[in-house]
Design a protein around this motif. Structure first.
Motif, PDB file in Angstrom:
ATOM      1  N   ARG A   1       0.847  -1.188   0.000  1.00 50.95           N
ATOM      2  CA  ARG A   1       0.000   0.000   0.000  1.00 50.95           C
ATOM      3  C   ARG A   1       0.879   1.233   0.000  1.00 50.95           C
ATOM      4  O   ARG A   1       2.089   1.140   0.147  1.00 50.95           O
ATOM      5  N   ASP A   2       0.254   2.376  -0.125  1.00 58.27           N
ATOM      6  CA  ASP A   2       0.979   3.655  -0.113  1.00 58.27           C
ATOM      7  C   ASP A   2       1.704   3.802   1.212  1.00 58.27           C
ATOM      8  O   ASP A   2       1.142   3.531   2.275  1.00 58.27           O
ATOM      9  N   VAL A   3       2.946   4.245   1.155  1.00 65.48           N
ATOM     10  CA  VAL A   3       3.753   4.374   2.367  1.00 65.48           C
ATOM     11  C   VAL A   3       3.133   5.363   3.357  1.00 65.48           C
ATOM     12  O   VAL A   3       3.343   5.237   4.557  1.00 65.48           O
ATOM     13  N   LEU A   4       2.359   6.321   2.872  1.00 64.84           N
ATOM     14  CA  LEU A   4       1.729   7.285   3.776  1.00 64.84           C
ATOM     15  C   LEU A   4       0.227   7.057   3.905  1.00 64.84           C
ATOM     16  O   LEU A   4      -0.556   7.990   3.925  1.00 64.84           O
ATOM     17  N   GLU A   5      -0.151   5.816   4.054  1.00 60.49           N
ATOM     18  CA  GLU A   5      -1.544   5.458   4.316  1.00 60.49           C
ATOM     19  C   GLU A   5      -1.626   4.943   5.755  1.00 60.49           C
ATOM     20  O   GLU A   5      -0.780   4.145   6.179  1.00 60.49           O
ATOM     21  N   VAL A   6      -2.615   5.427   6.497  1.00 58.90           N
ATOM     22  CA  VAL A   6      -2.775   4.961   7.877  1.00 58.90           C
ATOM     23  C   VAL A   6      -2.874   3.437   7.876  1.00 58.90           C
ATOM     24  O   VAL A   6      -3.604   2.852   7.079  1.00 58.90           O
ATOM     25  N   GLY A   7      -2.094   2.807   8.741  1.00 58.03           N
ATOM     26  CA  GLY A   7      -2.061   1.347   8.842  1.00 58.03           C
ATOM     27  C   GLY A   7      -0.899   0.706   8.099  1.00 58.03           C
ATOM     28  O   GLY A   7      -0.598  -0.465   8.328  1.00 58.03           O
TER      29      GLY A   7
ATOM     30  N   ILE B   1      23.312   2.751  19.557  1.00 56.59           N
ATOM     31  CA  ILE B   1      22.718   1.461  19.908  1.00 56.59           C
ATOM     32  C   ILE B   1      21.932   0.935  18.708  1.00 56.59           C
ATOM     33  O   ILE B   1      20.979   1.579  18.259  1.00 56.59           O
ATOM     34  N   PRO B   2      22.298  -0.244  18.171  1.00 54.70           N
ATOM     35  CA  PRO B   2      21.567  -0.776  17.029  1.00 54.70           C
ATOM     36  C   PRO B   2      20.176  -1.251  17.422  1.00 54.70           C
ATOM     37  O   PRO B   2      19.983  -1.848  18.481  1.00 54.70           O
ATOM     38  N   GLY B   3      19.212  -0.936  16.535  1.00 55.39           N
ATOM     39  CA  GLY B   3      17.848  -1.340  16.824  1.00 55.39           C
ATOM     40  C   GLY B   3      17.065  -1.672  15.574  1.00 55.39           C
ATOM     41  O   GLY B   3      17.470  -1.372  14.448  1.00 55.39           O
ATOM     42  N   GLU B   4      15.944  -2.335  15.813  1.00 56.49           N
ATOM     43  CA  GLU B   4      15.009  -2.679  14.750  1.00 56.49           C
ATOM     44  C   GLU B   4      13.613  -2.396  15.271  1.00 56.49           C
ATOM     45  O   GLU B   4      13.277  -2.764  16.400  1.00 56.49           O
ATOM     46  N   ALA B   5      12.821  -1.737  14.443  1.00 53.17           N
ATOM     47  CA  ALA B   5      11.465  -1.394  14.863  1.00 53.17           C
ATOM     48  C   ALA B   5      10.489  -1.689  13.746  1.00 53.17           C
ATOM     49  O   ALA B   5      10.715  -1.312  12.598  1.00 53.17           O
ATOM     50  N   VAL B   6       9.419  -2.385  14.087  1.00 49.60           N
ATOM     51  CA  VAL B   6       8.295  -2.554  13.180  1.00 49.60           C
ATOM     52  C   VAL B   6       7.197  -1.653  13.726  1.00 49.60           C
ATOM     53  O   VAL B   6       6.787  -1.782  14.876  1.00 49.60           O
ATOM     54  N   GLY B   7       6.797  -0.720  12.894  1.00 47.80           N
ATOM     55  CA  GLY B   7       5.775   0.223  13.315  1.00 47.80           C
ATOM     56  C   GLY B   7       4.816   0.480  12.177  1.00 47.80           C
ATOM     57  O   GLY B   7       4.947  -0.081  11.091  1.00 47.80           O
ATOM     58  N   GLU B   8       3.868   1.351  12.453  1.00 41.96           N
ATOM     59  CA  GLU B   8       2.905   1.659  11.400  1.00 41.96           C
ATOM     60  C   GLU B   8       2.584   3.144  11.376  1.00 41.96           C
ATOM     61  O   GLU B   8       2.776   3.856  12.362  1.00 41.96           O
ATOM     62  N   ILE B   9       2.116   3.560  10.222  1.00 44.12           N
ATOM     63  CA  ILE B   9       1.654   4.930  10.056  1.00 44.12           C
ATOM     64  C   ILE B   9       0.331   5.034  10.813  1.00 44.12           C
ATOM     65  O   ILE B   9      -0.598   4.270  10.568  1.00 44.12           O
ATOM     66  N   THR B  10       0.282   5.958  11.768  1.00 44.09           N
ATOM     67  CA  THR B  10      -0.909   6.075  12.626  1.00 44.09           C
ATOM     68  C   THR B  10      -1.748   7.313  12.334  1.00 44.09           C
ATOM     69  O   THR B  10      -2.895   7.380  12.744  1.00 44.09           O
ATOM     70  N   ARG B  11      -1.151   8.286  11.631  1.00 42.09           N
ATOM     71  CA  ARG B  11      -1.910   9.502  11.330  1.00 42.09           C
ATOM     72  C   ARG B  11      -1.308  10.166  10.098  1.00 42.09           C
ATOM     73  O   ARG B  11      -0.095  10.257   9.973  1.00 42.09           O
ATOM     74  N   VAL B  12      -2.186  10.606   9.208  1.00 45.04           N
ATOM     75  CA  VAL B  12      -1.762  11.365   8.038  1.00 45.04           C
ATOM     76  C   VAL B  12      -2.733  12.518   7.849  1.00 45.04           C
ATOM     77  O   VAL B  12      -3.943  12.317   7.809  1.00 45.04           O
ATOM     78  N   GLU B  13      -2.198  13.707   7.772  1.00 42.46           N
ATOM     79  CA  GLU B  13      -2.948  14.894   7.380  1.00 42.46           C
ATOM     80  C   GLU B  13      -2.265  15.387   6.118  1.00 42.46           C
ATOM     81  O   GLU B  13      -1.216  16.036   6.198  1.00 42.46           O
ATOM     82  N   PRO B  14      -2.816  15.028   4.938  1.00 43.16           N
ATOM     83  CA  PRO B  14      -2.135  15.352   3.680  1.00 43.16           C
ATOM     84  C   PRO B  14      -1.711  16.817   3.610  1.00 43.16           C
ATOM     85  O   PRO B  14      -2.449  17.721   3.958  1.00 43.16           O
ATOM     86  N   GLY B  15      -0.471  16.998   3.188  1.00 43.64           N
ATOM     87  CA  GLY B  15       0.089  18.331   3.059  1.00 43.64           C
ATOM     88  C   GLY B  15       0.728  18.875   4.322  1.00 43.64           C
ATOM     89  O   GLY B  15       1.403  19.894   4.287  1.00 43.64           O
ATOM     90  N   SER B  16       0.529  18.165   5.477  1.00 44.96           N
ATOM     91  CA  SER B  16       1.078  18.753   6.697  1.00 44.96           C
ATOM     92  C   SER B  16       1.700  17.779   7.695  1.00 44.96           C
ATOM     93  O   SER B  16       2.708  18.112   8.292  1.00 44.96           O
TER      94      SER B  16
ATOM     95  N   ILE C   1       4.888  19.826   8.442  1.00 46.53           N
ATOM     96  CA  ILE C   1       5.249  20.981   7.624  1.00 46.53           C
ATOM     97  C   ILE C   1       4.249  22.086   7.940  1.00 46.53           C
ATOM     98  O   ILE C   1       3.042  21.849   7.991  1.00 46.53           O
ATOM     99  N   GLU C   2       4.781  23.297   8.149  1.00 48.16           N
ATOM    100  CA  GLU C   2       3.935  24.470   8.369  1.00 48.16           C
ATOM    101  C   GLU C   2       4.380  25.577   7.429  1.00 48.16           C
ATOM    102  O   GLU C   2       5.580  25.786   7.258  1.00 48.16           O
ATOM    103  N   PRO C   3       3.422  26.298   6.841  1.00 46.79           N
ATOM    104  CA  PRO C   3       3.803  27.461   6.029  1.00 46.79           C
ATOM    105  C   PRO C   3       4.470  28.525   6.901  1.00 46.79           C
ATOM    106  O   PRO C   3       4.127  28.690   8.076  1.00 46.79           O
ATOM    107  N   ARG C   4       5.444  29.243   6.318  1.00 49.93           N
ATOM    108  CA  ARG C   4       6.122  30.319   7.057  1.00 49.93           C
ATOM    109  C   ARG C   4       6.763  31.291   6.079  1.00 49.93           C
ATOM    110  O   ARG C   4       7.653  30.911   5.322  1.00 49.93           O
TER     111      ARG C   4
END
Length: 166
Positions: free
Chosen positions: A44-50, A62-77, A105-108
């Protein structure tokens, strides 16, 4: 637990900053020499919730490995990634922490601010408190993690601004 936010101004429109930042697979690995791999675990799209991602990196050496998921996307920000059980190896021990990051990302003033809000939680109880103390006091891990995030942001800034100049 610790958390912090780092940010960098970018001389480019927020829309361009978002276009570059949303291509996580195109910039994340190259943005920091402590990044070892990024693997998309879903079709699926890398920026899709889940969407699930596996990363390998070093934090404070410190070396590490993490399995996580995209939990929130507000397109454009905004996009958030969380890993409730990231595994790190230190002194022959495997340690588990919860961690996450929200990229934003915030406009400035005709450009944008790109920010990273980072957090980590240690396990409850005496072992978790000892891990947190060792990481924060002995390894100076929060300061090193802040620099880790700043390195990523400086890379993003260069990448975004180079595309803005085209």
């Amino acid at each position: 637990m610790f958390e912090f936010t780092e940010s960098v101004p970018v001389d480019a429109p927020p829309e361009l900053a978002w276009t570059v930042m949303r291509d996580v697979e195109g910039w994340w690995l190259a943005s920091n020499p402590q990044h070892e791999s990024l693997e998309l675990l879903d079709d699926r799209d890398v920026l899709e919730v889940g969407t699930r991602l596996k990363i390998r990196e070093k934090i404070a050496g410190i070396p590490g490995e993490a399995v996580g998921e995209i939990t929130r996307v507000e397109p454009g920000s905004t996009v958030s990634w969380e890993a409730p059980q990231a595994r790190y190896r230190l002194l022959g021990l495997s340690l588990s922490v919860g961690e996450g990051v929200t990229w934003g990302i915030e406009p400035r003033d005709g450009g944008a601010i790109v920010r990273a809000h980072v957090w980590a939680t240690f396990p409850p109880g005496p072992l978790g408190r000892a891990m947190e103390w060792f990481f924060t006091r002995v390894l100076k891990g929060v300061e090193k993690d802040r620099e880790h995030a700043r390195t990523e942001l400086r890379y993003l800034k260069r990448l975004i601004e180079s595309r803005s100049a085209r």
